[in-house]
Design a protein around this motif. Structure first.
Motif, mmCIF file in Angstrom:
data_model
loop_
_atom_site.group_PDB
_atom_site.id
_atom_site.type_symbol
_atom_site.label_atom_id
_atom_site.label_comp_id
_atom_site.label_asym_id
_atom_site.label_seq_id
_atom_site.Cartn_x
_atom_site.Cartn_y
_atom_site.Cartn_z
ATOM 1 N N THR A 1 10.682 -13.613 -19.477
ATOM 2 C CA THR A 1 9.755 -13.610 -20.615
ATOM 3 C C THR A 1 10.335 -14.336 -21.824
ATOM 4 N N GLU A 2 11.654 -14.461 -21.892
ATOM 5 C CA GLU A 2 12.273 -15.158 -23.017
ATOM 6 C C GLU A 2 12.431 -16.654 -22.780
ATOM 7 N N PRO B 1 7.907 -20.654 -22.718
ATOM 8 C CA PRO B 1 7.104 -20.601 -23.946
ATOM 9 C C PRO B 1 5.882 -19.697 -23.741
ATOM 10 N N THR B 2 5.373 -19.165 -24.814
ATOM 11 C CA THR B 2 4.279 -18.192 -24.748
ATOM 12 C C THR B 2 3.073 -18.705 -23.968
ATOM 13 N N ARG C 1 3.919 -18.505 -20.186
ATOM 14 C CA ARG C 1 4.751 -17.386 -19.738
ATOM 15 C C ARG C 1 4.160 -16.693 -18.507
ATOM 16 N N ASN C 2 2.874 -16.406 -18.524
ATOM 17 C CA ASN C 2 2.250 -15.733 -17.372
ATOM 18 C C ASN C 2 2.277 -16.603 -16.127
ATOM 19 N N ILE D 1 11.496 -17.554 -29.972
ATOM 20 C CA ILE D 1 10.821 -17.911 -28.731
ATOM 21 C C ILE D 1 9.703 -18.887 -29.058
ATOM 22 N N ASP E 1 6.300 -20.854 -29.115
ATOM 23 C CA ASP E 1 4.908 -20.457 -28.903
ATOM 24 C C ASP E 1 4.069 -21.571 -28.304
ATOM 25 N N ASN E 2 4.617 -22.759 -28.200
ATOM 26 C CA ASN E 2 3.840 -23.872 -27.654
ATOM 27 C C ASN E 2 4.743 -24.784 -26.842
#
Length: 131
Positions: free
Chosen positions: A52-53, A56-57, A60-61, A118, A120-121
């Motif tokens: 998860t780290e 990037p957000t 992530r999934n 972390i 985000d993009n």
């Protein structure tokens, strides 16, 4: 944890291949197998948290799902290793040793995330288009 699991897998393989007293051999195999299970289970938990780290957000999934899907292939192959181990004692744990050692080495190549924000993009750079 991968290194603990890797060393323990090698211990089981060697214990299965050497010819010693049956009681001692079973004790060695059980002890090393328990340590291998601990190492693999602990590293699995750490990898799930670390995943998860690293991603990037926005992806992530997808990254976590891909990692989980690929790991399940190992669960499909594992029963076949048990059959191979009946023919050649120790080979199952030699394969596990190689896989866990490779995992440990590749984990060293991952970025350190301590005290870093972390992302985000996704930052995409096109060759020749630096600004």
């Amino acid at each position: 944890y991968f290194m603990i699991g890797s060393a323990a897998c090698l211990g089981v393989a060697v214990s299965q291949m050497i010819d010693v007293d049956s009681g001692l051999q079973k004790t060695l195999i059980n002890g090393f197998a328990l340590a291998a299970k601990f190492g693999v289970s602990a590293s699995w938990a750490a990898i799930m948290a670390f995943t998860t780290e690293v991603y990037p957000t926005v992806v992530r999934n997808i990254g976590y799902g891909t990692q989980n899907s690929i790991s399940r292939i190992g669960a499909l192959i594992a029963p076949q290793l048990v059959l191979v181990n009946k023919v050649t004692p120790g080979v199952m744990y030699i394969i596990c040793f190689v896989v866990t050692l490779t995992s440990a080495i590749t984990c060293l190549l991952l970025k350190e995330t301590k005290d870093k924000t972390i992302s985000d993009n996704l930052e995409v750079r096109v060759a020749g288009n630096r600004k």
